[in-house]
Write a protein that holds these residues in place. Sequence first.
Motif, short mmCIF file in Angstrom:
data_model
loop_
_atom_site.label_atom_id
_atom_site.label_comp_id
_atom_site.label_asym_id
_atom_site.label_seq_id
_atom_site.Cartn_x
_atom_site.Cartn_y
_atom_site.Cartn_z
N PHE A 212 31.90 49.38 40.46
CA PHE A 212 32.70 48.93 41.60
C PHE A 212 34.18 48.98 41.25
CE2 PHE A 212 28.57 46.98 41.82
CZ PHE A 212 28.20 47.18 43.15
N ARG A 213 34.98 49.47 42.19
CA ARG A 213 36.43 49.41 42.05
C ARG A 213 36.86 47.96 42.26
NH1 ARG A 213 35.92 53.50 45.87
NH2 ARG A 213 37.10 52.21 47.30
N ILE A 214 38.07 47.65 41.88
CA ILE A 214 38.61 46.28 42.01
C ILE A 214 38.50 45.80 43.45
CG2 ILE A 214 40.73 44.89 41.91
CD1 ILE A 214 39.68 45.38 39.13
N SER A 215 38.88 46.64 44.42
CA SER A 215 38.85 46.22 45.82
C SER A 215 37.42 45.96 46.29
CB SER A 215 39.52 47.28 46.71
OG SER A 215 38.84 48.52 46.60
N GLU A 216 36.47 46.76 45.82
CA GLU A 216 35.07 46.55 46.20
C GLU A 216 34.53 45.25 45.61
OE1 GLU A 216 33.39 51.09 46.56
OE2 GLU A 216 33.70 50.26 44.54
N ALA A 217 34.87 45.00 44.35
CA ALA A 217 34.44 43.75 43.70
C ALA A 217 35.03 42.54 44.43
CB ALA A 217 34.84 43.74 42.23
N ALA A 218 36.30 42.66 44.83
CA ALA A 218 36.96 41.58 45.55
C ALA A 218 36.25 41.29 46.86
CB ALA A 218 38.42 41.92 45.81
N ALA A 219 35.87 42.34 47.59
CA ALA A 219 35.16 42.14 48.86
C ALA A 219 33.81 41.47 48.64
CB ALA A 219 34.99 43.49 49.57
N ILE A 220 33.12 41.88 47.60
CA ILE A 220 31.81 41.28 47.31
C ILE A 220 31.94 39.81 46.93
CG2 ILE A 220 29.93 41.30 45.60
CD1 ILE A 220 30.25 44.41 45.64
N LEU A 221 32.97 39.49 46.14
CA LEU A 221 33.16 38.11 45.68
C LEU A 221 33.89 37.23 46.68
CD1 LEU A 221 34.13 38.92 41.98
CD2 LEU A 221 31.93 38.02 42.81
N GLY A 222 34.46 37.85 47.73
CA GLY A 222 35.16 37.07 48.74
C GLY A 222 36.51 36.56 48.28
N VAL A 223 37.18 37.32 47.40
CA VAL A 223 38.50 36.95 46.90
C VAL A 223 39.43 38.15 47.07
CG1 VAL A 223 37.58 35.26 45.26
CG2 VAL A 223 37.95 37.63 44.53
N SER A 224 40.69 37.98 46.72
CA SER A 224 41.64 39.09 46.82
C SER A 224 41.50 40.01 45.61
CB SER A 224 43.07 38.55 46.89
OG SER A 224 43.46 38.03 45.63
N ALA A 225 41.97 41.24 45.77
CA ALA A 225 41.98 42.19 44.66
C ALA A 225 42.84 41.67 43.51
CB ALA A 225 42.48 43.55 45.14
N ASP A 226 43.93 40.98 43.83
CA ASP A 226 44.79 40.41 42.79
C ASP A 226 44.03 39.38 41.95
OD1 ASP A 226 47.02 41.95 43.36
OD2 ASP A 226 47.91 40.44 44.70
N THR A 227 43.18 38.61 42.59
CA THR A 227 42.39 37.63 41.85
C THR A 227 41.45 38.34 40.87
OG1 THR A 227 42.51 35.99 43.61
CG2 THR A 227 40.67 35.77 42.07
N VAL A 228 40.79 39.39 41.33
CA VAL A 228 39.89 40.15 40.44
C VAL A 228 40.70 40.75 39.30
CG1 VAL A 228 38.28 42.08 40.28
CG2 VAL A 228 38.21 40.56 42.27
N ARG A 229 41.87 41.30 39.57
CA ARG A 229 42.72 41.87 38.50
C ARG A 229 43.07 40.80 37.46
NH1 ARG A 229 45.31 44.07 42.89
NH2 ARG A 229 44.71 46.22 43.25
N ARG A 230 43.40 39.59 37.93
CA ARG A 230 43.72 38.50 36.99
C ARG A 230 42.50 38.15 36.14
NH1 ARG A 230 46.86 36.77 41.34
NH2 ARG A 230 45.27 35.38 42.14
N TRP A 231 41.30 38.12 36.74
CA TRP A 231 40.09 37.84 35.98
C TRP A 231 39.85 38.92 34.93
CZ3 TRP A 231 36.82 36.58 40.92
CH2 TRP A 231 37.07 35.25 41.31
N VAL A 232 40.08 40.17 35.28
CA VAL A 232 39.92 41.28 34.33
C VAL A 232 40.97 41.17 33.23
CG1 VAL A 232 40.10 43.79 34.04
CG2 VAL A 232 38.79 42.84 35.97
N ASP A 233 42.23 40.95 33.61
CA ASP A 233 43.31 40.87 32.62
C ASP A 233 43.11 39.71 31.64
OD1 ASP A 233 44.51 43.06 33.77
OD2 ASP A 233 46.00 41.88 34.91
#
Length: 128
Positions: free
Chosen positions: A4-25
Amino acid sequence: MATFRISEAAAILGVSADTVRRWVDSGRLAASRDEHGRRLIDGPDLAAFARTQVAGETGGATSSARNRFRGIVTEVVRDTVMAQVEIAAGPFRVVSLMSRQAADELGLEPGAVAVAVVKSTNVVVELS
């Protein structure tokens, strides 16, 4: 294996793409990079992370129901006997029919935070 790309993961988790990027970082969520430098999250890693995000969200209640959708009440339609309550829980719309008395006792109005608790013997699973 699904990725899953960051944007797809964000949609699945119900959060923003920036939030997913912070979790990855921060190392909370594992990701790799594709040949173009885009971050990809393996399906099993995303599933494991999603499981940790929902674990223990019972709000202290003891119940056999495991499906809980926390969200905001977006609409309440009342008649003399029944009420239809709509909750936006992340990207999902959950609608409940209940007695008007129950809706009144709970004080359900648009803007209220509520949890839809679902226990069902019949759950349909679809693939997109």
